[in-house]
Design a protein around this motif. Structure first.
Motif, mmCIF file in Angstrom:
data_model
loop_
_atom_site.group_PDB
_atom_site.id
_atom_site.type_symbol
_atom_site.label_atom_id
_atom_site.label_comp_id
_atom_site.label_asym_id
_atom_site.label_seq_id
_atom_site.Cartn_x
_atom_site.Cartn_y
_atom_site.Cartn_z
ATOM 1 N N LEU A 52 0.833 -1.205 0.000
ATOM 2 C CA LEU A 52 0.000 0.000 0.000
ATOM 3 C C LEU A 52 0.867 1.254 0.000
ATOM 4 O O LEU A 52 0.578 2.234 -0.709
ATOM 5 C CB LEU A 52 -0.904 -0.013 1.236
ATOM 6 N N ALA A 53 1.959 1.237 0.767
ATOM 7 C CA ALA A 53 2.819 2.412 0.876
ATOM 8 C C ALA A 53 3.687 2.604 -0.347
ATOM 9 O O ALA A 53 3.959 3.733 -0.768
ATOM 10 C CB ALA A 53 3.684 2.304 2.128
ATOM 11 N N THR A 54 4.134 1.513 -0.969
ATOM 12 C CA THR A 54 5.089 1.621 -2.078
ATOM 13 C C THR A 54 4.422 1.604 -3.445
ATOM 14 O O THR A 54 5.033 1.990 -4.440
ATOM 15 C CB THR A 54 6.101 0.462 -2.009
ATOM 16 N N ARG A 55 3.162 1.076 -3.490
ATOM 17 C CA ARG A 55 2.424 0.933 -4.757
ATOM 18 C C ARG A 55 3.195 0.028 -5.735
ATOM 19 O O ARG A 55 3.140 0.240 -6.947
ATOM 20 C CB ARG A 55 2.151 2.300 -5.396
ATOM 21 N N ARG A 56 3.914 -0.929 -5.190
ATOM 22 C CA ARG A 56 4.619 -1.886 -6.046
ATOM 23 C C ARG A 56 4.702 -3.216 -5.306
ATOM 24 O O ARG A 56 4.470 -3.290 -4.103
ATOM 25 C CB ARG A 56 6.038 -1.403 -6.373
ATOM 26 N N ARG A 57 4.995 -4.252 -6.061
ATOM 27 C CA ARG A 57 5.147 -5.555 -5.431
ATOM 28 C C ARG A 57 6.343 -5.519 -4.475
ATOM 29 O O ARG A 57 7.344 -4.848 -4.731
ATOM 30 C CB ARG A 57 5.365 -6.652 -6.482
ATOM 31 N N SER A 120 18.004 7.913 3.447
ATOM 32 C CA SER A 120 17.790 8.794 2.303
ATOM 33 C C SER A 120 17.274 8.038 1.073
ATOM 34 O O SER A 120 16.943 8.645 0.064
ATOM 35 C CB SER A 120 19.105 9.500 1.940
ATOM 36 N N LEU A 121 17.222 6.712 1.147
ATOM 37 C CA LEU A 121 16.764 5.899 0.014
ATOM 38 C C LEU A 121 15.255 5.720 0.056
ATOM 39 O O LEU A 121 14.631 5.762 1.121
ATOM 40 C CB LEU A 121 17.449 4.529 0.038
ATOM 41 N N GLN A 122 14.689 5.480 -1.100
ATOM 42 C CA GLN A 122 13.249 5.233 -1.178
ATOM 43 C C GLN A 122 12.971 3.737 -0.985
ATOM 44 O O GLN A 122 12.391 3.057 -1.837
ATOM 45 C CB GLN A 122 12.715 5.699 -2.527
ATOM 46 N N THR A 123 13.425 3.232 0.163
ATOM 47 C CA THR A 123 13.151 1.841 0.489
ATOM 48 C C THR A 123 11.703 1.701 0.930
ATOM 49 O O THR A 123 11.030 2.684 1.257
ATOM 50 C CB THR A 123 14.067 1.355 1.612
ATOM 51 N N SER A 124 11.238 0.460 0.980
ATOM 52 C CA SER A 124 9.853 0.247 1.412
ATOM 53 C C SER A 124 9.678 0.651 2.872
ATOM 54 O O SER A 124 8.601 1.128 3.267
ATOM 55 C CB SER A 124 9.450 -1.213 1.207
ATOM 56 N N SER A 125 10.734 0.483 3.675
ATOM 57 C CA SER A 125 10.632 0.914 5.073
ATOM 58 C C SER A 125 10.498 2.426 5.171
ATOM 59 O O SER A 125 9.712 2.952 5.971
ATOM 60 C CB SER A 125 11.865 0.436 5.860
ATOM 61 N N ARG A 126 11.268 3.191 4.362
ATOM 62 C CA ARG A 126 11.158 4.642 4.368
ATOM 63 C C ARG A 126 9.771 5.075 3.905
ATOM 64 O O ARG A 126 9.128 5.930 4.529
ATOM 65 C CB ARG A 126 12.247 5.225 3.472
ATOM 66 N N LEU A 127 9.290 4.487 2.815
ATOM 67 C CA LEU A 127 7.961 4.841 2.308
ATOM 68 C C LEU A 127 6.879 4.468 3.304
ATOM 69 O O LEU A 127 5.894 5.188 3.472
ATOM 70 C CB LEU A 127 7.715 4.146 0.966
#
Length: 888
Positions: A52-57, A120-127
């Motif tokens: 839901l947060a990343t909008r990707r698998r 600073s990365l767009q990891t799933s945890s950050r998102l």
């Protein structure tokens, strides 16, 4: 067997169908709910927090984070992997990236560097950490299995939502465990139920690291049944082979052919089993030329050049592996040992994603899944390897983690409409421990699956229905009988008949001690035939020749040690043959020799003496063998490179009455044969252990006698022998002190009177002889004749030991007569097994085999199939009682 019931997927769908958004803990459950959606719906319906947060698998963010960090720091790859794992894991439990700094032991410069990069990365945890569910006034949200969400996943939940439990309050009856005798039998049962047509209705849950995984995959591939969810990036044959090729370049000169057999197979090279124990770099075989040449120049190559070389050799491309090397930015890097170690570490640590065709049988990992959406689910193993290892970190609440895992386990076991639990009750002779979660779920005491409700399954009959049908032969074939047996075959048969049987079928690799032993034997034969041809210079030459002939078996650092060993062995052989040269050869018929002699060919000489390497085969006795040296008409010699046994140990290991767990019948077998060549003669069989005194030679204190063990045959019955004058004289002169003193004060006639009234027992135990009527009578007679002195009683005890010594260190007529009958019995039994009247048993004459002397250990089942079959009841039903329907 009852435990908490998990709601079926259809019931769960009915409970959440009216909600606008349904948050679930794992993707398979979300996919299952979405497949049942029967109305138009804008946006996501059932979804995990991360998707839901990343909008990707969902992807493995630890791997993507690792790839980013290695480009931006100078930290080692192992340190990066360790730190990235800690940061992401703590983030999951604490809800923030810098939550790890609350734990002093983990607040390090490396951790701060990694946190700065990952944050600073767009990891799933950050998102996920930044995401908030935007809830409208009229939107409804349900959360299924809230306890299984981590703290980071719960952070996105709004203040108002409905929590849906995955379980009911009603207990459910758990299906029985179906017990099979082996993993192969379990896989067979599964394959009996799976077809190409019903493959999409079936899931198989197993521990991905267990033996079940490759068995299932290969069985499905062989049957042409599609499957997915199984092999990963490094499970592909060429990927494994290429990594092994890289490792070969850093393994050093000790790399054995057996360790690279899978690689050689992938390279299209077929190398004989005989080379398995040899060092790869020293094998003289054209099949390994390419690999030897590659490893010799590997330090000049880049990874790209090595990959090209592999692809050129095999004719197959490894594009996915090339792409991964590019991701790591090492494609053009030189293949240094450090670079190879880093690459290997990366591939062992992370699962590289691969494209899969999602069709066919679903293979699910027991530790990764908590739900599978298939009508029929097979669960394989269910042993202690299914138990999760909770992270041992201060931010992990281990009790909460355990509850989360056990709920997932309960849900997984109830997936589908029909569940089949296929297990082993024992493996390798030990009970199989069920998964530890069963202790809490079932609340009953048990140690193995058979302690719980279970059904035993026999091996399926492959001669009926759809199994492997047999085609009768057009004529009866009588198996060829074994007419004679050698000492080595008899030893193997006595230890384990089944190991003996496999030894007749399976090729075995050359061993260094075989190669060395053959060379020593050939040298001894050469010296007997040409004693004048061996001087100090030639001895040095022989040592160097032996080094070259056996070099492939030894590491370079061991060569000097072997050189010393060979020199001492050769010198000891020369010394013995100089002092004990064969005396009389006229009684022997000419011999054509036995095979080739390496040194005869090397020095261009013949070896035609009838006293060396003399082959015999006597069908009337059922014996065959090869005598190393006929030293005289009554003396046989066998050259040994192994450790020395005493004469009593030799006879003990050849005992018929009390079978030894180290059976060795060489001396008794050769003496049995030779007494028919030299009837009514006293015979001797000598083991010459020419390496026994190697340490003493180095220290300068060696004695040739310490190399010799002689077993004697007396052409007379034991009870007659001990009544002879020579034995009495030995008791007077050659026994222990008190014995000599006692019997020297009596006379031969007095000694014989004991035998008139009592028969000497046939025992090798002095205490047993002393306690016999004969022993008591002898003591009483000596006291009457010599006196009631302490030394007399002790002298009699010493006499019993001396008399038993003749039995423990040699043989008499009745011993060899018994051995001849024993050979007849063993050959009859062996031929009965060969005719198929019964299976070759695993257990030998002494019971369970001595596995130190077993050559085919991986082919021996350690429990008796017949015993298991007897215990299996007629009520046991097949795992294929009801095959799954193709459609629902």
């Amino acid at each position: 067997m009852l435990f908490k019931q998990s709601k079926s997927i259809d019931r769960l769908y009915q409970e959440v169908t009216d909600y606008d958004l349904v948050i679930v803990p794992d993707s398979p459950l979300a996919d299952a709910l979405n497949r049942r959606l029967e109305r138009s719906h804008f946006g996501p319906f059932a979804i995990t927090p991360r998707r839901l947060a990343t909008r990707r698998r969902e992807t493995a963010e630890d791997r993507t984070a690792f790839l980013e960090v290695i480009d931006e720091t100078e930290l080692s790859w192992k340190q990066i992997a360790y730190t990235v794992g800690n940061v992401l894991q703590c983030w999951e439990y604490e809800g923030t990236a810098d939550g790890i700094f609350e734990y002093e032991a983990f607040d390090t410069p490396a951790t701060r560097t990694v946190v700065d990069i990952i944050d600073s990365l767009q990891t799933s945890s950050r998102l996920l950490a930044d995401y908030e569910i935007d809830v409208g006034s009229d939107e409804s949200i349900a959360v299924v299995g809230e306890r299984q969400l981590t703290n980071l996943e719960r952070s996105i939940l709004p203040t108002e939502y409905d929590s849906i439990d995955r379980f009911t309050d009603t207990p459910v009856e758990m299906p029985p465990f179906r017990i099979f005798e082996s993993p192969a039998a379990i896989v067979d049962a599964v394959l009996d139920s799976v077809t190409r047509e019903n493959a999409t209705d079936i899931a198989i849950v197993l521990d991905a690291g267990s033996e079940y995984s490759p068995l299932v995959e290969s069985a499905l591939e062989t049957a042409g049944i599609p499957y997915y969810g199984g092999p990963g990036f490094m499970d592909q044959r060429d990927h494994r082979a290429f990594v092994q090729l890289l490792r070969c370049t850093t393994a050093g000169s000790d790399t054995r052919v057996r360790s690279v057999k899978p690689l050689l197979t992938c390279l299209g090279a077929t190398v004989s089993v005989e080379h398995d124990e040899k060092c790869l770099s020293d094998v003289d075989d054209s099949e390994v030329d390419w690999l030897q040449e590659f490893t010799s120049r590997a330090n000049e190559l880049t990874f790209a050049e090595a990959l090209n070389a592999y692809e050129d050799r095999t004719g197959r491309t490894l594009e996915a592996f090339r792409d991964e090397l590019e991701n790591l930015d090492v494609l053009e890097e030189s293949m240094t040992p450090k670079a190879i170690d880093q690459l290997t570490f990366y591939l062992e640590t992370y699962d590289v994603p691969i494209d899969r065709d999602n069709e066919g049988v679903l293979l699910a990992d027991a530790k990764s899944a908590s739900f599978v959406d298939r009508p029929v689910v097979f669960y394989l193993g269910l042993d202690e390897r299914w138990t999760h290892d909770s992270p041992n970190r201060p931010w992990v609440d281990r009790d909460e983690e355990y509850e989360r895992n056990i709920e997932g386990f309960q849900s997984l076991l109830q997936s589908g409409v029909d569940q089949y639990y296929l297990v082993q009750d024992s493996a390798g002779g030990s009970p199989v421990t069920p998964c530890l979660y069963f202790e809490d779920l079932l609340e009953t005491d048990f140690e193995r699956f058979s302690d719980l409700e279970s059904i035993r399954h026999t091996r399926p009959d492959r001669t009926v229905d759809n199994g492997f049908e047999t085609e009768p032969l057009t004529a009866d074939v009588e198996p060829k009988s074994v007419e004679t047996i050698s000492q080595s075959s008899l030893n193997a048969y006595a230890n384990s008949p089944r190991d003996y049987f496999f030894g007749r079928l399976v090729e075995t690799p050359d061993k260094h001690y075989f190669a060395e032993g053959n060379l020593f034997h050939d040298f001894a034969e050469f010296v007997v035939n040409h004693p004048e041809a061996v001087d100090d210079d030639r001895l040095e030459e022989v040592v160097e020749v032996m080094i070259e002939e056996t070099r492939a078996f030894h590491r370079n650092v061991d060569i000097e040690t072997r050189r010393t060993r060979y020199r001492i062995g050769l010198e000891t052989i020369c010394e013995y043959l100089d002092e004990h040269a064969p005396s009389d050869t006229t009684f022997l018929t000419p011999s054509s020799g036995w095979g080739r002699n390496f040194f005869a060919e090397y020095f261009d000489r013949t070896v035609d003496s009838p006293v060396t390497e003399r082959w015999f085969e006597d069908e009337s006795l059922g014996l065959n063998g090869k005598i190393d040296l006929v030293q005289s008409p009554t003396q046989l010699v066998d050259f040994k490179s192994g450790r020395r046994n005493t004469a009593s140990q030799v006879t003990k290991h050849a005992s018929i009455e009390t079978p030894s767990d180290r059976p060795n019948f060489q001396a008794v077998l050769y003496l049995t044969y030779w007494r028919h060549q030299q009837p009514d003669e006293r015979l001797a069989f000598t083991f010459f252990h020419f390496l026994e005194t190697i340490d003493d030679v180095v220290s300068g204190d060696a004695s040739l006698e310490d190399c010799l063990t002689t077993v004697t045959y007396h052409p007379i019955a034991f009870d007659e022998f001990v009544q002879s004058r020579s034995v009495f004289d030995a008791l007077c002169e050659d026994a222990a002190n008190d014995c000599n003193k006692t019997f020297s004060k009596t006379c031969y006639e007095t000694y014989l009177t004991v035998f008139d009234s009592h028969e000497i027992p046939r025992t090798r135990d002095a205490d047993e002889m002393a306690a016999s009527p004969f022993g008591e009578a002898l003591v009483e007679r000596m006291i009457d004749d010599v006196g009631d002195y302490k030394y007399v009683k002790n002298g009699c005890v010493q006499a019993f030991r001396h008399l038993c010594g003749y039995r423990t260190e040699g043989y008499f007529v009745e011993d060899l007569d018994n051995f001849e009958r024993f050979i007849d019995e063993q050959l009859a039994e062996l031929n009965r097994y060969r005719r198929g009247e019964d299976r070759f048993p695993v257990a030998g004459r002494a019971g369970e085999p001595n596995y130190r002397y077993v050559n085919n250990r991986d082919m021996l089942l350690t429990d008796s199939r017949s015993a298991r079959d007897d215990a299996q009841t007629d009520s046991a039903t097949s795992a294929t009682e009801r095959k799954p329907e193709v459609s629902r």
